[in-house]
Design a protein around this motif. Structure first.
Motif, PDB file in Angstrom:
ATOM      1  N   LEU A   1     -62.445 -13.877 -18.984  1.00  0.00           N
ATOM      2  CA  LEU A   1     -62.643 -12.712 -18.108  1.00  0.00           C
ATOM      3  C   LEU A   1     -61.343 -12.270 -17.438  1.00  0.00           C
TER       4      LEU A   1
ATOM      5  N   ALA B   1     -59.649  -8.807 -17.710  1.00  0.00           N
ATOM      6  CA  ALA B   1     -60.329  -7.621 -17.172  1.00  0.00           C
ATOM      7  C   ALA B   1     -60.217  -7.531 -15.657  1.00  0.00           C
ATOM      8  N   LEU B   2     -59.614  -8.546 -15.058  1.00  0.00           N
ATOM      9  CA  LEU B   2     -59.443  -8.564 -13.596  1.00  0.00           C
ATOM     10  C   LEU B   2     -58.011  -8.149 -13.272  1.00  0.00           C
ATOM     11  N   PRO B   3     -57.721  -7.848 -12.007  1.00  0.00           N
ATOM     12  CA  PRO B   3     -56.364  -7.424 -11.670  1.00  0.00           C
ATOM     13  C   PRO B   3     -55.317  -8.430 -12.156  1.00  0.00           C
TER      14      PRO B   3
ATOM     15  N   ARG C   1     -62.658 -10.930  -1.603  1.00  0.00           N
ATOM     16  CA  ARG C   1     -62.925  -9.483  -1.565  1.00  0.00           C
ATOM     17  C   ARG C   1     -62.133  -8.701  -2.601  1.00  0.00           C
ATOM     18  N   TRP C   2     -61.092  -9.343  -3.138  1.00  0.00           N
ATOM     19  CA  TRP C   2     -60.259  -8.646  -4.114  1.00  0.00           C
ATOM     20  C   TRP C   2     -60.697  -8.863  -5.554  1.00  0.00           C
TER      21      TRP C   2
ATOM     22  N   PRO D   1     -63.038  -8.214  -8.378  1.00  0.00           N
ATOM     23  CA  PRO D   1     -64.073  -7.182  -8.514  1.00  0.00           C
ATOM     24  C   PRO D   1     -65.444  -7.711  -8.907  1.00  0.00           C
ATOM     25  N   THR D   2     -65.495  -8.758  -9.724  1.00  0.00           N
ATOM     26  CA  THR D   2     -66.803  -9.180 -10.235  1.00  0.00           C
ATOM     27  C   THR D   2     -67.529 -10.125  -9.297  1.00  0.00           C
TER      28      THR D   2
ATOM     29  N   THR E   1     -68.696  -9.263  -6.095  1.00  0.00           N
ATOM     30  CA  THR E   1     -69.200  -8.536  -4.918  1.00  0.00           C
ATOM     31  C   THR E   1     -70.487  -9.159  -4.380  1.00  0.00           C
ATOM     32  N   THR E   2     -71.373  -9.603  -5.277  1.00  0.00           N
ATOM     33  CA  THR E   2     -72.631 -10.188  -4.814  1.00  0.00           C
ATOM     34  C   THR E   2     -72.362 -11.514  -4.107  1.00  0.00           C
TER      35      THR E   2
ATOM     36  N   ALA F   1     -70.494 -11.106  -0.670  1.00  0.00           N
ATOM     37  CA  ALA F   1     -71.363 -10.652   0.422  1.00  0.00           C
ATOM     38  C   ALA F   1     -72.347 -11.742   0.821  1.00  0.00           C
TER      39      ALA F   1
ATOM     40  N   ASP G   1     -71.070 -11.081 -10.712  1.00  0.00           N
ATOM     41  CA  ASP G   1     -72.164 -10.154 -10.429  1.00  0.00           C
ATOM     42  C   ASP G   1     -73.194 -10.155 -11.557  1.00  0.00           C
ATOM     43  N   ASP G   2     -72.705 -10.209 -12.791  1.00  0.00           N
ATOM     44  CA  ASP G   2     -73.634 -10.248 -13.921  1.00  0.00           C
ATOM     45  C   ASP G   2     -74.525 -11.490 -13.854  1.00  0.00           C
TER      46      ASP G   2
END
Lengths: 210, 701
Positions: free
Chosen positions: A44, A47-49, A70-71, A73-74, A76-77, A80, A104-105
């Protein structure tokens, strides 16, 4: 972009900002390699920064762990949920921590939206236990975890860690898809399945409905 | 006639041609090999690039390849298949276009396209190298230089609540075109802001904004679906600072209302619902939550005539941009038709030009959604006579793009497809403004006439898109069940004082606002007599009222008592109205006097003689004729819609509270005078025909 002079101006600015070596340069030295100190591994990661992108692994290495999360992207769930549960802030200040962070997936494949909102808004204790199943005391590289073979998460569970090809498999259900992010006093390994004891509520045909 | 507007389409095409940059053709075109794609062109737009090419005979589909290159065209990354194009959209299947997106705007790429016959790959086209359009706004021009957190983070982070407030406040401070107003607060006390955007300045009051036939975009109701919100924030900057004549022309003909974040608490915690776990898009009729109540009051006060509601969609088999109109069968037909025209007439056409795959909502496997819940904003707005659509941004790559999870690439693809849609929405309103207003006026009159059955749940059918290609499967039929149809619509619902003013427990923390407060938020006329509270059905939101007040309502507020007409057929001689009188299909030959404290509600009724009311509880007339003067004084509830008055009409000293007297779509064969009413009467944007002078508070009606 009907104004041609502005268009030209923007192109010029874009060229100035393009971080690639200009062909007329006489200096053969390549741009500073910012990834060597913080090598992340897994399918993965690309696909990340990366490189000099905002949120790249080298930048995150100097960030507090809550900011680093927080940086990515995948996450977020997970990010939080970690914030809402208080599982991280429960730890004594300065505690080294390793985070097995489901993508997140992974969350979408595990919990129905209703179930997830219910956990997030009404069942903080269950949520905290779930999050603790993804935290390990101490900073451990993925290789360290594989070498040890097992590790204990903060919910009191023992998790097996085995080498599977180029990556690591945890609890016989999750693969590390981008491992070895560093943050202050922390390691972060992104995994592709949710750990812990909560039942799967996402249906195979489950889809978010407007 | 709604599907035939050659002139409007021609104008829109001209605008498009003059406002977008010329496409980049493949250079040094070599002699084409057999089955090689030729004539590849690339047109850059905000956050995406439209590829077009000459189709190859016998091609099953096409693969789009993108390679990052440096300023000299030398590759700096591996070639990647970023898209599949196949003839699966609704129109123009023979003219392939593909909107490539997900890249970092401003970067330079090389593109190639090849056909496949079955799975056999054919030769690639000649390559085209082009620099994509950088994020909108000159970095050296104040205002234009603003960027959202999402933009500066290259989509690795979404714009936070505090960054949104700072960004919109900066736009407000730097642009005369923009005013940020706070509509309310979330449960956790976050502000719910709205950008009010007009040119050269937005109208100053909600009523003045309403007179401009505004459009409204609700950007983010589900906190874990933030893609549309980022598009809204970027578009707000474009509308605020662009000198593009298209933008100033748009803003000269309407007011754009953008609500970036109605669900700030859910956004901050990345939950679908608000902080109480309530799905806000199941609450727009009931308005139990402060967030939805704020939006509904906004609709009441600003009166948008068209809307979009932004979402993301987990269905991986859908097109890029599934859309859905208000389907509830109580929505007036002209509003449904207008919404469908916006989707199928405009978005499908423009999507085929830009390369986005706009499609019906249902798609494959979309079997349990897209239905008639009036709690969903799409339906609530339709029931409020607002042409509108749901917008979904497909969450994953789907059938035509790589599955990239929740990465920056995927986020950009979603957000820039939403940005395209919202701009097209504004163009549609600009081109079809008169049709939108006509359908709204017709719908208000249809609703106020209170004719036809009521349906508590059930949708209008959405047929598959017609040949040559039906594209996706349409949403489920969702016909109303027999036990959810009421053929004999009442005249009004009567509520007890306990029902109307009693305490409720259905809000956050077990505290709900009263039915009275919610009805006021919807803006309905209510008549108070000495035996209760009456909500007549002959008003513009007739389709919504029973869903909340009838005992058969599926998600209702209370069990109102159905009140049926008390006066039908022919009646000769003077009529003195006492108590609550409802006339329907009546012919009254003689003067009508509404006594103090009494109420007259009438539909499809002819009154031959003057009508006068003094200190009455209410006068609510629709679809009727008064052969004589109409005089209403010191009365509490007034609505006169689609009534022919053969004489002067006057409204004087009425005390209608916060709900203004309505005078809409009437023909008055005499002067119209409104004086000293506590709230100035309104026409809801539906003009009256007045043969005499209009004076004082009714001068502009």
């Amino acid at each position: 972009m009907s104004n041609p002079s502005r268009a030209l101006h923007l192109v010029a600015v874009a060229l100035l900002l393009t971080p690639v070596a200009c062909t007329t340069t006489t200096d053969p030295k390549p741009p500073r390699d910012t990834t060597s100190a913080t090598q992340v591994t897994g399918p993965l990661c690309a696909a990340l920064p990366t490189g000099t992108d905002p949120g790249n692994p080298s930048f995150l290495a100097d960030q507090p762990v809550d900011q680093a999360l927080r940086w990515i992207p995948t996450l977020t769930t997970f990010e939080a949920a970690l914030r809402t549960s208080g599982a991280l802030t429960d730890l004594p200040t300065g505690t080294d921590v390793t985070i097995l962070a489901p993508s997140d997936d992974a969350f979408a494949a595990t919990f129905s939206e209703d179930n997830w909102d219910d956990l997030m808004t009404r069942h903080t204790d269950q949520l905290r236990t779930l999050l603790k199943a993804h935290l390990i005391t101490g900073t451990h590289t993925i290789d360290d975890l594989v070498t040890a073979g097992t590790t204990a998460t903060l919910d009191g569970t023992t998790v097996t860690v085995t080498r599977t090809g180029p990556t690591a498999r945890l609890a016989d259900r999750a693969d590390a898809v981008c491992a070895d992010y560093r943050a202050t006093n922390a390691r972060i390994h992104i995994i592709n399945a949710v750990l812990g004891a909560l039942p799967k509520t996402a249906g195979d045909t489950d889809e978010r409905a407007h | 006639m709604r599907h035939q507007r050659p002139l409007a389409i021609a104008v829109a095409t001209l605008l498009t041609l003059t406002l977008t940059t010329a496409p980049t053709p493949a250079n040094a075109q070599s002699a084409a090999a057999p089955n090689q794609v030729t004539n590849l062109t690339i047109r850059q737009a905000d956050g995406y690039a439209t590829l077009a090419w000459q189709p190859v005979d016998g091609a099953t589909d096409y693969q789009i390849e993108r390679t990052a290159v440096d300023a000299t065209g030398t590759p700096t990354g591996a070639p990647t298949i970023v898209g599949i194009w196949r003839p699966n959209r609704q129109i123009n299947q023979q003219a392939p276009t593909f909107a490539d997106a997900g890249f970092n705007p401003g970067d330079t790429f090389q593109w190639r396209v090849r056909a496949r016959a079955g799975t056999t790959e054919q030769p690639y086209s000649d390559p085209v190298v082009a620099t994509t359009t950088a994020p909108w706004g000159n970095p050296d021009t104040p205002g234009e230089q603003l960027r959202t957190q999402w933009e500066t983070a290259h989509a690795a982070q979404y714009t936070s609540d505090t960054d949104e407030y700072a960004y919109t406040a900066a736009i407000d401070a730097l642009s005369d075109r923009v005013r940020v107003v706070e509509l309310g607060r979330t449960v956790q006390n976050r502000p719910i802001n709205m950008l009010v955007i007009g040119y050269p300045t937005p109208a100053t009051t909600p009523e003045a904004v309403a007179a401009t036939a505004p459009v409204a975009i609700n950007c983010n109701v589900h906190g874990n679906e933030p893609g549309d919100r980022e598009a809204c924030l970027i578009m707000a900057r474009q509308l605020a600072f662009s000198t593009d004549p298209r933008i100033t022309d748009l803003l000269s003909h309407t007011t754009v209302l953008i609500v970036p974040t109605i669900n700030g608490d859910g956004r901050a915690n990345n939950t679908r619902g608000n902080s109480t776990g309530q799905d806000l898009n199941r609450d727009y009729s009931l308005i139990r939550q402060p967030e939805t109540a704020a939006y509904i009051k906004m609709v009441r006060d600003y009166r948008p005539v068209a809307g979009y509601d932004g979402h993301e969609f987990g269905n991986s088999r859908a097109g890029d941009l599934p859309m859905l109109p208000p389907r509830h069968q109580n929505v007036a037909q002209p509003i449904f038709d207008q919404s469908q025209d916006m989707i199928e007439g405009h978005m499908y056409t423009k999507g085929a030009e830009a390369g986005w795959w706009a499609c019906p909502y249902g798609c494959e496997g979309g079997g349990n959604v897209g239905l008639s819940e009036e709690t969903i904003l799409r339906n609530t707005l339709g029931l409020k006579n607002v042409a509108n659509s749901l917008l979904e941004l497909r969450s994953s790559g789907g059938q035509t793009r790589p599955d990239e999870g929740n990465t920056a690439n995927n986020r950009r693809r979603k957000t820039y497809s939403a940005l395209w849609t919202f701009h097209q929405f504004l163009d549609y309103h600009r081109a079809d403004r008169n049709d939108i207003l006509t359908s709204r006026a017709e719908s208000i009159e249809i609703q106020a006439a209170n004719t036809g059955r009521l349906v508590f749940r059930g949708s209008r059918p959405i047929p598959a898109h017609p040949a040559p290609h039906p594209g996706d499967s349409p949403p489920p039929l969702d016909a109303p069940r027999a036990d959810l149809i009421l053929d004999n619509a009442p005249c009004a619902y009567k509520l007890t004082d306990e029902q109307y003013n009693g305490a409720r427990t259905d809000g956050p923390g077990g505290v709900g606002t009263t039915v009275a407060q919610r009805i006021a938020a919807h803006g309905w006329q209510v008549i108070k007599t000495n035996d209760g509270w009456y909500v007549p059905l002959n008003q513009p939101e007739r389709g919504l009222i029973p869903l909340l007040l009838d005992t058969q309502g599926v998600e209702k507020l209370t069990d109102g008592e159905r009140v049926y007409p008390t006066l039908t057929g022919r009646r000769n001689g003077p009529l003195t109205v006492t108590g609550f009188t409802c006339a329907a299909d009546a012919t009254i030959n003689g003067p009508v006097t509404v006594q103090p404290g009494a109420a007259l509600v009438a539909t499809a009724t002819t009154i031959s003689g003057p009508v006068s009311a003094n200190r009455a509880a209410g006068v609510v007339l629709a679809d009727s004729t008064v052969n004589g003067p109409l005089q209403i004084t010191t009365t509490n509830a007034i609505s006169i819609i689609d009534v022919t008055i053969a004489g002067p009409a006057s409204l004087t000293g009425n005390t209608t509270g916060t709900t203004a007297a309505l005078l809409a779509g009437n023909t008055i064969r005499g002067p119209l005078n409104c004086t000293a009413n506590s709230t100035a009467p309104t026409n809801l944007g539906v003009a009256n025909t007045v043969h005499g002078p209009r004076t004082n508070q009714c001068a502009a009606l």
